[in-house]
Design an enzyme around this catalytic site. Structure first.
Site, mmCIF file in Angstrom:
data_model
loop_
_atom_site.group_PDB
_atom_site.id
_atom_site.type_symbol
_atom_site.label_atom_id
_atom_site.label_comp_id
_atom_site.label_asym_id
_atom_site.label_seq_id
_atom_site.Cartn_x
_atom_site.Cartn_y
_atom_site.Cartn_z
ATOM 1 N N HIS A 209 0.832 -1.209 0.000
ATOM 2 C CA HIS A 209 0.000 0.000 0.000
ATOM 3 C C HIS A 209 0.864 1.256 0.000
ATOM 4 O O HIS A 209 0.398 2.326 -0.395
ATOM 5 C CB HIS A 209 -1.007 -0.010 1.154
ATOM 6 C CG HIS A 209 -0.430 0.115 2.524
ATOM 7 N ND1 HIS A 209 -0.098 -0.970 3.307
ATOM 8 C CD2 HIS A 209 -0.130 1.205 3.278
ATOM 9 C CE1 HIS A 209 0.357 -0.567 4.469
ATOM 10 N NE2 HIS A 209 0.360 0.767 4.482
ATOM 11 N N ASP A 231 0.008 -7.487 0.543
ATOM 12 C CA ASP A 231 0.476 -6.157 0.940
ATOM 13 C C ASP A 231 1.999 -6.119 0.931
ATOM 14 O O ASP A 231 2.639 -5.924 1.953
ATOM 15 C CB ASP A 231 -0.069 -5.745 2.308
ATOM 16 C CG ASP A 231 0.049 -4.231 2.535
ATOM 17 O OD1 ASP A 231 0.552 -3.529 1.621
ATOM 18 O OD2 ASP A 231 -0.365 -3.755 3.608
ATOM 19 N N GLY A 309 2.523 5.396 10.032
ATOM 20 C CA GLY A 309 3.909 5.685 9.719
ATOM 21 C C GLY A 309 4.803 4.466 9.852
ATOM 22 O O GLY A 309 5.911 4.425 9.328
ATOM 23 N N SER A 311 4.040 1.552 8.593
ATOM 24 C CA SER A 311 3.840 0.686 7.434
ATOM 25 C C SER A 311 5.157 0.358 6.743
ATOM 26 O O SER A 311 5.982 1.241 6.497
ATOM 27 C CB SER A 311 2.923 1.363 6.412
ATOM 28 O OG SER A 311 1.580 1.230 6.766
ATOM 29 N N SER A 326 1.713 -4.079 7.882
ATOM 30 C CA SER A 326 0.609 -3.749 6.990
ATOM 31 C C SER A 326 -0.357 -2.759 7.634
ATOM 32 O O SER A 326 -0.635 -1.700 7.082
ATOM 33 C CB SER A 326 -0.145 -5.023 6.590
ATOM 34 O OG SER A 326 -1.314 -4.728 5.843
#
Length: 350
Positions: A209, A231, A309, A311, A326
């Site tokens: 993402h 992801d 943040g 991710s 994720s």
């Protein structure tokens, strides 16, 4: 750079009775303190448990593979010992002979998979998740407070009897992307994942993402994105620095030497640009999370702290890489298994 892309020096754990093989000093301190506080045990007992864990994961995977359909998954218990769910007494005896504890359960892996498939065949409802809980020998349908239109899903769960348990949590389930610093591009902030290479070129494995949202990062261009469904994504690392280690946000790093598969009950650590180094344990595996942007399958669920943040950041157990951050919701955090991403892009860990 965040996560594995940071240049740093390994801080060696001093040799001696308290060192845990594969753990850097900072990761060991955080993991031991977190486990001792959570379990209400002494730090020396926490060290002993973490030492036991790696061998237990190997035993669990070996025994469940040897039993085939007579096993219904397994987990690590509170003492980090392997427990294999079995369907008959003969399988239980075989598991014990192989070095694991055995637990007779009602539902086979096939029966639980059928229940999970039935729920996932319905139209996805945002802010819900569906995953396997081997400790309870059930599939768990988690419904967050933000979920709407859950009537058909809940009716289907009820029709599946005790194969399915419904849990309700507050808030929503969303990806952990944010605006700010760390690896940045187009006003978006994520965390750098694992440094990898292919054919002499360095790449970062990151959250899909993130790489779907941004084409050019401060560390290099996005080269691929799989989101939703998966992801994971790929960033070409053009910085000239790609150590095989995760930053611990204190000037030291944790060396990552291999990729592994997460096990329920396993103690883990996470590094991200917002919450930095946090620890916890694996709660569920094979989890489908229905974000507002779409469903992502086969995720790892933990209770390690994650915030926007984080991710793309790294999930690991000592020197073993496990996943890519994720999202989060309802007090849990979700990770893409790293092995799938490595295979998808044909890259290897640095």
């Amino acid at each position: 750079m965040a996560a594995a892309a940071v240049i740093g020096f390994l801080t060696p754990v001093s040799a001696g009775a308290t060192a845990i093989d594969g753990y850097s000093a900072a990761v060991q301190r955080e993991a031991v303190a977190s486990l001792a506080a959570e379990a209400g045990i002494s730090e020396s007992a926490a060290v002993a448990l973490l030492r036991t864990q790696a061998a237990s994961v190997d035993t669990l995977q070996r025994v469940t593979a040897s039993l085939g359909s007579r096993a219904a998954d397994g987990y690590l218990d509170a003492a980090a010992k392997p427990v294999v769910n079995v369907l008959d007494q003969a399988a239980a005896e075989q598991a014990v002979r192989a070095g694991a504890q055995a637990r007779l359960v009602k539902h086979s892996s096939a029966a639980l998979a059928s229940a999970q498939d039935a729920l996932q065949a319905l139209p996805a409802v945002a802010h819900t998740s569906i995953g396997l809980d081997p400790k309870a020998n059930q599939v768990v349908l988690t419904v967050a407070g933000a979920a709407k239109g859950t009537e058909a899903l809940l009716k289907a769960a009820g029709s599946l009897g005790d194969r399915v348990r419904v849990e309700r949590v507050a808030g929503e389930m969303h990806t952990a992307i944010y605006n700010g610093e760390a690896i940045t591009g187009g006003g978006t902030r994520c965390s750098a994942g694992f440094n990898t290479n292919r054919g002499g070129q360095n790449y970062l494995i990151d959250a899909g993402h993130c790489t779907r949202a941004v084409s050019q990062w401060n560390v290099g261009p996005s080269q691929g994105a799989s989101f939703p469904t998966n992801d994971y994504g790929l960033i070409r690392n053009t910085t000239g620095s790609a150590p095989g280690a995760v930053t611990l946000w204190n000037g030291s790093t944790q060396r990552i030497t291999s990729a592994g598969t997460a096990t329920v009950g396993q103690r883990i650590s996470k590094s991200g640009s917002t919450t930095h180094l946090t620890s916890g344990s694996v709660q569920r595996t094979n989890v489908t999370v229905n974000y507002a942007e779409g469903s992502v399958y086969q995720l790892i669920q933990t209770n390690a702290l994650v915030n926007p943040g984080d991710s793309g950041g790294c999930l690991f157990a000592g020197s073993v890489g496990l996943g890519i951050t994720s999202g989060m919701g309802g007090g849990s955090s979700y990770f893409q298994p790293v092995g799938e991403a490595l295979s998808a892009y044909g890259v290897t860990l640095n």
